[in-house]
Design a protein around this motif. Structure first.
Motif, mmCIF file in Angstrom:
data_model
loop_
_atom_site.group_PDB
_atom_site.id
_atom_site.type_symbol
_atom_site.label_atom_id
_atom_site.label_comp_id
_atom_site.label_asym_id
_atom_site.label_seq_id
_atom_site.Cartn_x
_atom_site.Cartn_y
_atom_site.Cartn_z
ATOM 1 N N ALA A 27 -17.559 -13.735 5.567
ATOM 2 C CA ALA A 27 -17.649 -15.125 6.022
ATOM 3 C C ALA A 27 -16.278 -15.803 5.917
ATOM 4 C CB ALA A 27 -18.689 -15.879 5.214
ATOM 5 N N ALA A 28 -15.577 -15.591 4.813
ATOM 6 C CA ALA A 28 -14.247 -16.178 4.635
ATOM 7 C C ALA A 28 -13.250 -15.599 5.638
ATOM 8 C CB ALA A 28 -13.766 -15.936 3.209
ATOM 9 N N THR A 32 -10.977 -17.460 8.556
ATOM 10 C CA THR A 32 -9.543 -17.212 8.675
ATOM 11 C C THR A 32 -9.194 -16.736 10.081
ATOM 12 O OG1 THR A 32 -9.377 -16.696 6.329
ATOM 13 C CG2 THR A 32 -7.602 -15.892 7.731
ATOM 14 N N ALA A 33 -10.000 -15.846 10.623
ATOM 15 C CA ALA A 33 -9.758 -15.331 11.973
ATOM 16 C C ALA A 33 -9.888 -16.427 13.024
ATOM 17 C CB ALA A 33 -10.721 -14.187 12.287
ATOM 18 N N ALA A 34 -10.676 -17.447 12.726
ATOM 19 C CA ALA A 34 -10.842 -18.563 13.659
ATOM 20 C C ALA A 34 -9.661 -19.530 13.594
ATOM 21 C CB ALA A 34 -12.145 -19.294 13.361
ATOM 22 N N GLY A 35 -8.730 -19.299 12.664
ATOM 23 C CA GLY A 35 -7.516 -20.100 12.642
ATOM 24 C C GLY A 35 -7.306 -20.954 11.407
ATOM 25 N N LYS A 36 -8.165 -20.871 10.417
ATOM 26 C CA LYS A 36 -7.995 -21.672 9.205
ATOM 27 C C LYS A 36 -7.187 -20.879 8.185
ATOM 28 C CE LYS A 36 -10.377 -24.563 5.936
ATOM 29 N NZ LYS A 36 -11.658 -25.063 5.478
ATOM 30 N N TRP A 37 -6.012 -21.361 7.855
ATOM 31 C CA TRP A 37 -5.093 -20.692 6.938
ATOM 32 C C TRP A 37 -5.491 -20.926 5.492
ATOM 33 C CZ3 TRP A 37 -0.763 -17.907 8.573
ATOM 34 C CH2 TRP A 37 -0.519 -17.956 9.947
ATOM 35 N N GLY A 38 -4.961 -20.097 4.598
ATOM 36 C CA GLY A 38 -5.077 -20.334 3.170
ATOM 37 C C GLY A 38 -5.739 -19.243 2.365
ATOM 38 N N LEU A 39 -6.600 -18.444 2.966
ATOM 39 C CA LEU A 39 -7.335 -17.440 2.207
ATOM 40 C C LEU A 39 -6.394 -16.440 1.543
ATOM 41 C CD1 LEU A 39 -10.119 -16.318 1.377
ATOM 42 C CD2 LEU A 39 -10.045 -14.915 3.448
ATOM 43 N N ASP A 45 1.777 -23.740 1.961
ATOM 44 C CA ASP A 45 1.123 -24.944 2.464
ATOM 45 C C ASP A 45 0.084 -25.383 1.437
ATOM 46 O OD1 ASP A 45 -0.384 -26.848 3.774
ATOM 47 O OD2 ASP A 45 -0.474 -25.752 5.662
ATOM 48 N N ARG A 46 0.370 -26.487 0.759
ATOM 49 C CA ARG A 46 -0.527 -26.953 -0.300
ATOM 50 C C ARG A 46 -1.902 -27.328 0.220
ATOM 51 N NH1 ARG A 46 3.721 -30.675 -3.592
ATOM 52 N NH2 ARG A 46 4.926 -28.945 -4.454
ATOM 53 N N ALA A 47 -1.957 -27.923 1.396
ATOM 54 C CA ALA A 47 -3.253 -28.337 1.949
ATOM 55 C C ALA A 47 -4.119 -27.117 2.261
ATOM 56 C CB ALA A 47 -3.041 -29.181 3.205
ATOM 57 N N ALA A 48 -3.522 -26.095 2.858
ATOM 58 C CA ALA A 48 -4.274 -24.874 3.171
ATOM 59 C C ALA A 48 -4.710 -24.171 1.890
ATOM 60 C CB ALA A 48 -3.433 -23.933 4.030
ATOM 61 N N ARG A 49 -3.826 -24.151 0.909
ATOM 62 C CA ARG A 49 -4.145 -23.527 -0.378
ATOM 63 C C ARG A 49 -5.309 -24.261 -1.050
ATOM 64 N NH1 ARG A 49 0.868 -23.497 -3.416
ATOM 65 N NH2 ARG A 49 1.335 -21.642 -2.189
ATOM 66 N N ALA A 50 -5.264 -25.583 -1.019
ATOM 67 C CA ALA A 50 -6.329 -26.383 -1.638
ATOM 68 C C ALA A 50 -7.653 -26.208 -0.898
ATOM 69 C CB ALA A 50 -5.927 -27.852 -1.667
ATOM 70 N N ALA A 51 -7.597 -26.111 0.426
ATOM 71 C CA ALA A 51 -8.816 -25.942 1.211
ATOM 72 C C ALA A 51 -9.477 -24.599 0.937
ATOM 73 C CB ALA A 51 -8.505 -26.089 2.698
ATOM 74 N N ALA A 53 -9.084 -22.833 -1.889
ATOM 75 C CA ALA A 53 -9.241 -22.610 -3.331
ATOM 76 C C ALA A 53 -10.692 -22.368 -3.765
ATOM 77 C CB ALA A 53 -8.625 -23.755 -4.117
ATOM 78 N N PRO A 54 -11.671 -23.146 -3.276
ATOM 79 C CA PRO A 54 -13.046 -22.884 -3.711
ATOM 80 C C PRO A 54 -13.553 -21.496 -3.303
ATOM 81 C CG PRO A 54 -12.894 -25.051 -2.698
ATOM 82 C CD PRO A 54 -11.588 -24.358 -2.464
ATOM 83 N N VAL A 55 -13.195 -21.049 -2.122
ATOM 84 C CA VAL A 55 -13.626 -19.736 -1.649
ATOM 85 C C VAL A 55 -12.953 -18.638 -2.467
ATOM 86 C CG1 VAL A 55 -13.617 -18.154 0.314
ATOM 87 C CG2 VAL A 55 -14.073 -20.586 0.674
ATOM 88 N N VAL A 56 -11.665 -18.800 -2.720
ATOM 89 C CA VAL A 56 -10.922 -17.816 -3.511
ATOM 90 C C VAL A 56 -11.484 -17.771 -4.930
ATOM 91 C CG1 VAL A 56 -8.658 -17.242 -4.483
ATOM 92 C CG2 VAL A 56 -8.845 -17.987 -2.102
#
Length: 98
Positions: A27-28, A32-39, A45-51, A53-56
């Motif tokens: 699911a994660a 990510t494949a749909a374009g949401k960075w951070g995983l 990018d702090r915003a992507a990392r914060a977004a 974070a709960p999944v990680v």
């Protein structure tokens, strides 16, 4: 026989936890494949990392529980979680993005 029953229940629980981990990871990865960075935390990018974070955090907690169960059963650590953790973090400038 009680110890054998406990180990059998623990092994069944481990299998369920591993299935749940795979489902959560897929699911994660779809997000990510749909374009949401951070995983994978490849960008600074702090915003992507914060977004992400709960999944990680959820994946890490699940992976640790699985590893604990596998250790009790005398099995090697959960390879899928180890691969996910190894894929996270900074990469070279020529690496493929998330």
């Amino acid at each position: 026989m009680a110890k054998g029953d406990r180990l059998a229940r623990l092994d069944a629980l481990r299998e369920d936890m591993e299935r749940d981990y795979r489902e959560a990871l897929v699911a994660a990865l779809r997000i990510t494949a749909a374009g949401k960075w951070g995983l994978f935390d490849h960008r600074k990018d702090r915003a992507a990392r914060a977004a992400a974070a709960p999944v990680v955090a959820q994946l890490t907690e699940m992976g640790e529980e699985i590893d604990a169960a596998r250790a009790q059963l005398g099995l090697s650590p959960f390879a899928l979680h180890a691969e996910f953790l190894a894929a996270r973090g900074p990469v070279g400038p020529e690496a493929v993005g998330e």
